[in-house]
Write an enzyme that holds these catalytic residues in place. Structure first.
Site, PDB file in Angstrom:
ATOM      1  N   ILE A  61       0.846  -1.207   0.000  1.00 40.59           N
ATOM      2  CA  ILE A  61       0.000   0.000   0.000  1.00 40.59           C
ATOM      3  C   ILE A  61       0.877   1.250   0.000  1.00 40.59           C
ATOM      4  CG2 ILE A  61      -1.915   1.206   1.121  1.00 40.59           C
ATOM      5  CD1 ILE A  61      -2.643  -1.467   2.480  1.00 40.59           C
ATOM      6  N   THR A  97      12.107  -5.201   4.688  1.00 37.68           N
ATOM      7  CA  THR A  97      11.953  -6.599   5.083  1.00 37.68           C
ATOM      8  C   THR A  97      11.606  -7.375   3.813  1.00 37.68           C
ATOM      9  OG1 THR A  97       9.554  -6.474   5.371  1.00 37.68           O
ATOM     10  CG2 THR A  97      10.922  -5.848   7.280  1.00 37.68           C
ATOM     11  N   ASP A 144      14.708   1.341  10.418  1.00 38.19           N
ATOM     12  CA  ASP A 144      13.714   0.636  11.234  1.00 38.19           C
ATOM     13  C   ASP A 144      12.936   1.668  12.051  1.00 38.19           C
ATOM     14  OD1 ASP A 144      12.421  -0.962  13.124  1.00 38.19           O
ATOM     15  OD2 ASP A 144      14.164  -2.273  13.414  1.00 38.19           O
ATOM     16  N   THR A 155      -6.125  -1.416  10.419  1.00 34.84           N
ATOM     17  CA  THR A 155      -6.916  -2.449   9.750  1.00 34.84           C
ATOM     18  C   THR A 155      -8.263  -2.652  10.432  1.00 34.84           C
ATOM     19  OG1 THR A 155      -6.957  -4.851   9.434  1.00 34.84           O
ATOM     20  CG2 THR A 155      -5.560  -4.075  11.181  1.00 34.84           C
ATOM     21  N   ASP A 156      -9.224  -3.198   9.674  1.00 38.19           N
ATOM     22  CA  ASP A 156     -10.521  -3.547  10.270  1.00 38.19           C
ATOM     23  C   ASP A 156     -10.405  -4.766  11.189  1.00 38.19           C
ATOM     24  OD1 ASP A 156     -10.120  -5.515   8.316  1.00 38.19           O
ATOM     25  OD2 ASP A 156     -12.042  -5.205   7.307  1.00 38.19           O
ATOM     26  N   GLU A 157      -9.268  -5.488  11.081  1.00 38.88           N
ATOM     27  CA  GLU A 157      -9.157  -6.739  11.837  1.00 38.88           C
ATOM     28  C   GLU A 157      -9.106  -6.504  13.351  1.00 38.88           C
ATOM     29  OE1 GLU A 157      -6.563  -9.675  10.106  1.00 38.88           O
ATOM     30  OE2 GLU A 157      -6.761  -8.773   8.131  1.00 38.88           O
ATOM     31  N   TYR A 191      -1.403 -10.744  14.726  1.00 42.15           N
ATOM     32  CA  TYR A 191      -1.330  -9.558  13.861  1.00 42.15           C
ATOM     33  C   TYR A 191      -2.317  -8.497  14.329  1.00 42.15           C
ATOM     34  CZ  TYR A 191      -2.559  -6.548   9.894  1.00 42.15           C
ATOM     35  OH  TYR A 191      -2.853  -5.458   9.104  1.00 42.15           O
ATOM     36  N   ALA A 246      -3.910  -8.176  17.096  1.00 42.02           N
ATOM     37  CA  ALA A 246      -3.652  -7.699  18.463  1.00 42.02           C
ATOM     38  C   ALA A 246      -2.522  -6.671  18.458  1.00 42.02           C
ATOM     39  CB  ALA A 246      -3.293  -8.876  19.366  1.00 42.02           C
ATOM     40  N   LYS A 262      -1.694  -4.728  15.934  1.00 38.76           N
ATOM     41  CA  LYS A 262      -2.200  -3.490  15.316  1.00 38.76           C
ATOM     42  C   LYS A 262      -3.106  -2.751  16.311  1.00 38.76           C
ATOM     43  CE  LYS A 262      -1.745  -2.101  11.650  1.00 38.76           C
ATOM     44  NZ  LYS A 262      -0.711  -1.219  11.040  1.00 38.76           N
ATOM     45  N   PRO A 303      -5.117 -22.939  -2.860  1.00 37.03           N
ATOM     46  CA  PRO A 303      -5.445 -23.466  -1.530  1.00 37.03           C
ATOM     47  C   PRO A 303      -6.458 -22.603  -0.778  1.00 37.03           C
ATOM     48  CG  PRO A 303      -3.324 -22.321  -1.478  1.00 37.03           C
ATOM     49  CD  PRO A 303      -3.834 -22.213  -2.881  1.00 37.03           C
ATOM     50  N   TYR A 319      -8.691 -22.073   2.510  1.00 36.58           N
ATOM     51  CA  TYR A 319      -8.762 -22.535   3.901  1.00 36.58           C
ATOM     52  C   TYR A 319     -10.202 -22.918   4.253  1.00 36.58           C
ATOM     53  CZ  TYR A 319      -4.321 -19.910   4.522  1.00 36.58           C
ATOM     54  OH  TYR A 319      -3.046 -19.399   4.431  1.00 36.58           O
ATOM     55  N   ARG A 352      -7.190 -21.978   8.755  1.00 37.03           N
ATOM     56  CA  ARG A 352      -6.282 -21.162   9.576  1.00 37.03           C
ATOM     57  C   ARG A 352      -6.763 -21.235  11.033  1.00 37.03           C
ATOM     58  NH1 ARG A 352      -6.464 -14.952   7.870  1.00 37.03           N
ATOM     59  NH2 ARG A 352      -4.696 -15.463   6.549  1.00 37.03           N
TER      60      ARG A 352
HETATM   61  P1  NAD Z   1       3.357  -4.818   3.441  1.00 34.12           P
HETATM   62  O1  NAD Z   1       3.698  -5.984   4.306  1.00 34.12           O
HETATM   63  O2  NAD Z   1       3.210  -5.037   1.960  1.00 34.12           O
HETATM   64  O3  NAD Z   1       4.443  -3.662   3.618  1.00 34.12           O
HETATM   65  C1  NAD Z   1       4.972  -3.313   4.864  1.00 34.12           C
HETATM   66  C2  NAD Z   1       6.194  -2.429   4.616  1.00 34.12           C
HETATM   67  O4  NAD Z   1       6.710  -2.031   5.905  1.00 34.12           O
HETATM   68  C3  NAD Z   1       7.331  -3.151   3.884  1.00 34.12           C
HETATM   69  O5  NAD Z   1       7.871  -2.298   2.890  1.00 34.12           O
HETATM   70  C4  NAD Z   1       8.370  -3.405   4.968  1.00 34.12           C
HETATM   71  O6  NAD Z   1       9.699  -3.435   4.482  1.00 34.12           O
HETATM   72  C5  NAD Z   1       8.128  -2.222   5.900  1.00 34.12           C
HETATM   73  N1  NAD Z   1       8.551  -2.495   7.282  1.00 34.12           N
HETATM   74  C6  NAD Z   1       8.293  -3.601   8.022  1.00 34.12           C
HETATM   75  N2  NAD Z   1       8.849  -3.474   9.250  1.00 34.12           N
HETATM   76  C7  NAD Z   1       9.440  -2.252   9.280  1.00 34.12           C
HETATM   77  C8  NAD Z   1      10.156  -1.537  10.281  1.00 34.12           C
HETATM   78  N3  NAD Z   1      10.385  -2.089  11.488  1.00 34.12           N
HETATM   79  N4  NAD Z   1      10.606  -0.300   9.987  1.00 34.12           N
HETATM   80  C9  NAD Z   1      10.405   0.245   8.751  1.00 34.12           C
HETATM   81  N5  NAD Z   1       9.740  -0.396   7.774  1.00 34.12           N
HETATM   82  C10 NAD Z   1       9.261  -1.627   8.037  1.00 34.12           C
HETATM   83  O7  NAD Z   1       2.027  -4.210   4.066  1.00 34.12           O
HETATM   84  P2  NAD Z   1       0.805  -3.489   3.343  1.00 34.12           P
HETATM   85  O8  NAD Z   1      -0.162  -4.507   2.906  1.00 34.12           O
HETATM   86  O9  NAD Z   1       1.328  -2.491   2.392  1.00 34.12           O
HETATM   87  O10 NAD Z   1       0.163  -2.744   4.604  1.00 34.12           O
HETATM   88  C11 NAD Z   1       0.596  -1.443   4.979  1.00 34.12           C
HETATM   89  C12 NAD Z   1      -0.163  -1.039   6.239  1.00 34.12           C
HETATM   90  O11 NAD Z   1      -1.566  -1.080   5.994  1.00 34.12           O
HETATM   91  C13 NAD Z   1       0.096  -1.967   7.425  1.00 34.12           C
HETATM   92  O12 NAD Z   1       0.204  -1.186   8.581  1.00 34.12           O
HETATM   93  C14 NAD Z   1      -1.152  -2.840   7.481  1.00 34.12           C
HETATM   94  O13 NAD Z   1      -1.435  -3.239   8.804  1.00 34.12           O
HETATM   95  C15 NAD Z   1      -2.209  -1.891   6.956  1.00 34.12           C
HETATM   96  N6  NAD Z   1      -3.357  -2.519   6.262  1.00 34.12           N
HETATM   97  C16 NAD Z   1      -3.146  -3.421   5.260  1.00 34.12           C
HETATM   98  C17 NAD Z   1      -4.243  -3.970   4.607  1.00 34.12           C
HETATM   99  C18 NAD Z   1      -4.071  -4.939   3.457  1.00 34.12           C
HETATM  100  O14 NAD Z   1      -5.066  -5.514   3.002  1.00 34.12           O
HETATM  101  N7  NAD Z   1      -2.883  -5.156   2.943  1.00 34.12           N
HETATM  102  C19 NAD Z   1      -5.538  -3.602   4.975  1.00 34.12           C
HETATM  103  C20 NAD Z   1      -5.703  -2.670   6.009  1.00 34.12           C
HETATM  104  C21 NAD Z   1      -4.599  -2.130   6.636  1.00 34.12           C
HETATM  105  P1  TYD Z   2      -5.284 -12.743   3.588  1.00 35.32           P
HETATM  106  O1  TYD Z   2      -5.008 -12.242   2.208  1.00 35.32           O
HETATM  107  O2  TYD Z   2      -4.184 -13.437   4.334  1.00 35.32           O
HETATM  108  O3  TYD Z   2      -5.876 -11.522   4.417  1.00 35.32           O
HETATM  109  P2  TYD Z   2      -6.540 -11.488   5.922  1.00 35.32           P
HETATM  110  O4  TYD Z   2      -6.341 -12.775   6.589  1.00 35.32           O
HETATM  111  O5  TYD Z   2      -5.756 -10.379   6.537  1.00 35.32           O
HETATM  112  O6  TYD Z   2      -7.983 -11.153   5.703  1.00 35.32           O
HETATM  113  O7  TYD Z   2      -6.514 -13.740   3.512  1.00 35.32           O
HETATM  114  C1  TYD Z   2      -7.782 -13.329   3.039  1.00 35.32           C
HETATM  115  C2  TYD Z   2      -8.739 -14.473   3.236  1.00 35.32           C
HETATM  116  O8  TYD Z   2      -8.332 -15.562   2.401  1.00 35.32           O
HETATM  117  C3  TYD Z   2      -8.740 -15.037   4.659  1.00 35.32           C
HETATM  118  O9  TYD Z   2     -10.075 -15.416   5.010  1.00 35.32           O
HETATM  119  C4  TYD Z   2      -7.857 -16.261   4.579  1.00 35.32           C
HETATM  120  C5  TYD Z   2      -8.076 -16.763   3.162  1.00 35.32           C
HETATM  121  N1  TYD Z   2      -6.931 -17.454   2.529  1.00 35.32           N
HETATM  122  C6  TYD Z   2      -7.106 -18.713   1.959  1.00 35.32           C
HETATM  123  O10 TYD Z   2      -8.227 -19.276   1.966  1.00 35.32           O
HETATM  124  N2  TYD Z   2      -6.042 -19.321   1.395  1.00 35.32           N
HETATM  125  C7  TYD Z   2      -4.789 -18.759   1.371  1.00 35.32           C
HETATM  126  O11 TYD Z   2      -3.826 -19.395   0.854  1.00 35.32           O
HETATM  127  C8  TYD Z   2      -4.628 -17.449   1.934  1.00 35.32           C
HETATM  128  C9  TYD Z   2      -3.293 -16.770   1.919  1.00 35.32           C
HETATM  129  C10 TYD Z   2      -5.742 -16.824   2.496  1.00 35.32           C
END
Ligand code: NAD
Ligand code: TYD
Length: 357
Positions: free
Chosen positions: A15, A38, A61, A136-138, A162, A164, A166, A217, A219, A294
């Protein structure tokens, strides 16, 4: 218009890099991207910004308070957008420690560095400063089939390491606003999808596996529900909250697009059948495989995003069909990117989690 400077943490992730690219394209802000790189961070996402005068990258970091402090002192940002996190639920189940380290301790250290920097600003600068925490909504836990969607006042009930971690970071951000007066904002968003997502998450994993004829796959019984939002819509929501949100407020962001996992995977397969008519793996739905669920798998997430719609005039632009087409098209065009992230760390995860290579 005076160009603002933003410190974006985690700007090399999924993002964050979409946000940085959109901000540089609009040309309204200078971006300092601070990322540890990372396994989830990828500078290839930002190749198009090489030589861009409004973009700087610093590897570091968020838990390194001194380094963050020196970056703040050097670039004097008008705001911080915190994307940096460990973000994958399954990895948090396999190894929660990194999640506590980055999401909890890291956010705390980032806030402490910001607090010292913010205290040295003038009164006007302090008032204009923004710390936007991307969450996140989680954190709200799991819904039953007939429960109303999460609102900004839904009590927190995180169920995975995760969510918890956040939730803990969200509480720290809230406390730094309430106690010290730092203008903090929090966004709680539903599941994102789109270009540059690391293929350990559902949608890119399924696209890439399907293209290679590998099992898809699912779940449990595949009836878990998620609300899906195209990443560029999320980035636009963040921009609006940053520019027009009220300090101390929370904004829920969602796609009004609830789907079961099985529906999502069927949509991907059907689109691939259409977009790759010569594929030997057609119909791609034949690759669907049900696997062990899961642990503690949240059943349903749904977001009520009426506050951001009403107050900031934001609403998602992409439909699930249009966003998914763009996403699949991007992965079809980006063989080099896909190759570049299939490093040892990615392979090791796939092997340990799914028992395959
Ligand atoms: P991502 O895992 O793709 O990217 C995380 C980035 O943070 C990476 O570039 C990583 O190198 C960097 N990073 C990790 N640890 C670090 C540290 N200690 N210091 C500096 N940089 C560090 O994650 P994403 O999917 O882009 O999510 C970004 C944010 O949005 C997260 O906070 C996540 O909780 C939140 N979010 C994600 C989703 C989603 O669906 N992906 C939905 C809602 C909220
Ligand atoms: P994910 O992309 O890991 O997001 P989150 O768990 O944060 O919502 O998973 C989205 C949904 O898809 C979740 O209900 C778990 C399911 N899932 C599978 O069924 N198979 C998979 O291999 C993965 C990665 C996720």
């Amino acid at each position: 218009m005076n160009k603002k400077t933003l410190l974006v943490t985690g700007g090399a992730g999924f993002i964050g890099s979409n946000f940085v690219l959109a901000a540089c394209k609009r040309g309204h802000a200078r971006i300092v991207n601070f990322d540890l790189l990372t396994y989830a961070g990828n500078l290839k996402n930002l190749d198009s910004l090489s030589g861009h005068s409004d973009y700087v990258f610093v590897q570091g970091d968020i838990a390194d308070r001194d380094l963050v402090g020196s970056v703040l002192a050097r670039y004097k940002p008008d705001g911080v957008v915190n994307f940096a996190a460990e973000s994958h639920v399954d990895r948090s189940i396999a190894g929660p420690e990194a999640f506590i380290r980055t999401n909890v301790v890291g956010t705390f250290n980032l806030l402490e560095a910001v607090r010292s920097y913010w205290l040295d600003l003038t009164t006007a600068e302090r008032g204009a400063f923004r710390f936007l925490h991307v969450s996140t909504d989680e954190v709200y836990g799991s819904l039953g089939p007939d429960d109303p969607a999460f609102t900004e006042t839904t009590p927190y009930a995180p169920n995975s390491p995760y969510s918890a971690s956040k939730a803990a970071s969200d509480h720290l951000v809230r406390a730094y606003h309430h106690t010290y007066g730092i203008p903090c904002l929090t966004t709680n968003c539903s599941n994102n999808y789109g270009p540059m997502q690391f293929p350990e998450k559902l949608i890119p994993l399924m696209i890439l596996n399907a293209l290679e004829g590998k099992p898809l796959p699912i779940y449990g019984d595949g009836r878990n529900v998620r609300d899906w939002l195209y990443v560029e819509d999320h980035c636009e929501a963040i921009r609006r909250v940053l520019e027009h949100g009220r300090g101390g407020e929370i904004y829920n962001v969602g796609g009004r697009c609830e789907k079961t996992n099985l529906e999502v995977v069927h949509s991907i397969c059907n689109l691939l059948d259409e977009m790759r008519p010569q594929s030997p793996f057609k119909p791609h739905t034949s690759l669907i495989t049900f696997v062990k669920d899961r642990p503690g798998h949240d059943w349903r997430y749904a977001i009520d995003c009426s506050k951001i719609e009403r107050e900031l005039g934001w609403s998602p632009r992409e439909t699930f069909d249009s966003g998914l087409r763009k996403t699949i098209d991007w992965y079809l065009q980006q063989a080099d990117w896909v190759q570049s992230i299939r490093t040892g760390a990615y392979r090791a995860w796939i092997r340990s989690h799914y028992g395959a290579s």
